[in-house]
Design a protein around this motif. Structure first.
Motif, PDB file in Angstrom:
ATOM      1  N   MET A  92      37.722  38.707  39.491  1.00 59.72           N
ATOM      2  CA  MET A  92      36.386  39.255  39.638  1.00 59.72           C
ATOM      3  C   MET A  92      35.379  38.169  40.014  1.00 59.72           C
ATOM      4  O   MET A  92      34.539  38.381  40.875  1.00 59.72           O
ATOM      5  CB  MET A  92      36.019  39.947  38.316  1.00 59.72           C
ATOM      6  CG  MET A  92      34.635  40.487  38.262  1.00 59.72           C
ATOM      7  SD  MET A  92      34.573  41.985  39.246  1.00 59.72           S
ATOM      8  CE  MET A  92      32.924  42.451  39.007  1.00 59.72           C
ATOM      9  N   LEU A  93      35.489  37.018  39.374  1.00 63.13           N
ATOM     10  CA  LEU A  93      34.568  35.919  39.651  1.00 63.13           C
ATOM     11  C   LEU A  93      34.776  35.387  41.076  1.00 63.13           C
ATOM     12  O   LEU A  93      33.816  35.006  41.748  1.00 63.13           O
ATOM     13  CB  LEU A  93      34.773  34.789  38.634  1.00 63.13           C
ATOM     14  CG  LEU A  93      33.840  33.582  38.780  1.00 63.13           C
ATOM     15  CD1 LEU A  93      32.392  34.000  38.578  1.00 63.13           C
ATOM     16  CD2 LEU A  93      34.235  32.493  37.827  1.00 63.13           C
ATOM     17  N   LYS A  94      36.016  35.406  41.535  1.00 58.31           N
ATOM     18  CA  LYS A  94      36.316  34.929  42.886  1.00 58.31           C
ATOM     19  C   LYS A  94      35.647  35.819  43.935  1.00 58.31           C
ATOM     20  O   LYS A  94      35.099  35.321  44.924  1.00 58.31           O
ATOM     21  CB  LYS A  94      37.830  34.899  43.088  1.00 58.31           C
ATOM     22  CG  LYS A  94      38.255  34.271  44.383  1.00 58.31           C
ATOM     23  CD  LYS A  94      39.759  34.161  44.467  1.00 58.31           C
ATOM     24  CE  LYS A  94      40.194  33.511  45.752  1.00 58.31           C
ATOM     25  NZ  LYS A  94      41.637  33.404  45.867  1.00 58.31           N
ATOM     26  N   LYS A  95      35.657  37.116  43.722  1.00 57.10           N
ATOM     27  CA  LYS A  95      35.024  38.041  44.663  1.00 57.10           C
ATOM     28  C   LYS A  95      33.509  37.872  44.676  1.00 57.10           C
ATOM     29  O   LYS A  95      32.873  37.932  45.741  1.00 57.10           O
ATOM     30  CB  LYS A  95      35.386  39.484  44.318  1.00 57.10           C
ATOM     31  CG  LYS A  95      36.828  39.821  44.619  1.00 57.10           C
ATOM     32  CD  LYS A  95      37.110  41.282  44.323  1.00 57.10           C
ATOM     33  CE  LYS A  95      38.550  41.612  44.646  1.00 57.10           C
ATOM     34  NZ  LYS A  95      38.852  43.025  44.413  1.00 57.10           N
ATOM     35  N   VAL A  96      32.919  37.657  43.512  1.00 54.97           N
ATOM     36  CA  VAL A  96      31.468  37.467  43.427  1.00 54.97           C
ATOM     37  C   VAL A  96      31.072  36.168  44.130  1.00 54.97           C
ATOM     38  O   VAL A  96      30.084  36.128  44.877  1.00 54.97           O
ATOM     39  CB  VAL A  96      31.005  37.463  41.948  1.00 54.97           C
ATOM     40  CG1 VAL A  96      29.544  37.042  41.828  1.00 54.97           C
ATOM     41  CG2 VAL A  96      31.212  38.823  41.326  1.00 54.97           C
ATOM     42  N   MET A  97      31.844  35.102  43.924  1.00 55.43           N
ATOM     43  CA  MET A  97      31.541  33.822  44.562  1.00 55.43           C
ATOM     44  C   MET A  97      31.703  33.921  46.083  1.00 55.43           C
ATOM     45  O   MET A  97      30.919  33.346  46.837  1.00 55.43           O
ATOM     46  CB  MET A  97      32.439  32.718  43.999  1.00 55.43           C
ATOM     47  CG  MET A  97      32.172  32.413  42.526  1.00 55.43           C
ATOM     48  SD  MET A  97      30.487  31.871  42.236  1.00 55.43           S
ATOM     49  CE  MET A  97      30.579  30.227  42.873  1.00 55.43           C
ATOM     50  N   THR A  98      32.717  34.647  46.525  1.00 57.13           N
ATOM     51  CA  THR A  98      32.926  34.845  47.958  1.00 57.13           C
ATOM     52  C   THR A  98      31.767  35.631  48.564  1.00 57.13           C
ATOM     53  O   THR A  98      31.272  35.292  49.648  1.00 57.13           O
ATOM     54  CB  THR A  98      34.253  35.567  48.209  1.00 57.13           C
ATOM     55  OG1 THR A  98      35.308  34.824  47.618  1.00 57.13           O
ATOM     56  CG2 THR A  98      34.515  35.731  49.693  1.00 57.13           C
TER      57      THR A  98
END
Length: 76
Positions: A1-7
């Motif tokens: 989830m954090l990876k998608k938000v950062m992307t």
């Protein structure tokens, strides 16, 4: 989830950066500045010898054509 938000955040910053920079760059632009020209005297193109150079090049070309013009057949 954090990876998608950062992307998504990185993509949004890449999209918004040029639009935000455009407003600041307009203040720094020199497009509205006027330039004054200076007169230059005695600065002719190649000292006025363009005709002489052109004639020399033409003479070399004609000389090469005349010297290499060999229409004689190689066999008798």
């Amino acid at each position: 989830m954090l990876k998608k938000v950062m992307t998504a955040l990185a993509a949004a910053s890449l999209i918004a950066a040029p639009a935000m920079a455009q407003g600041n760059a307009a203040k720094l632009s020199v497009a509205n500045a006027s330039r004054a020209g200076a007169e230059v005297k005695g600065n002719e193109f190649l000292g006025g010898s363009v005709l002489l150079i052109a004639l020399a090049v033409a003479a070399v070309v004609v000389g090469v054509i005349v010297l290499t013009d060999d229409d004689d057949p190689a066999s008798p």
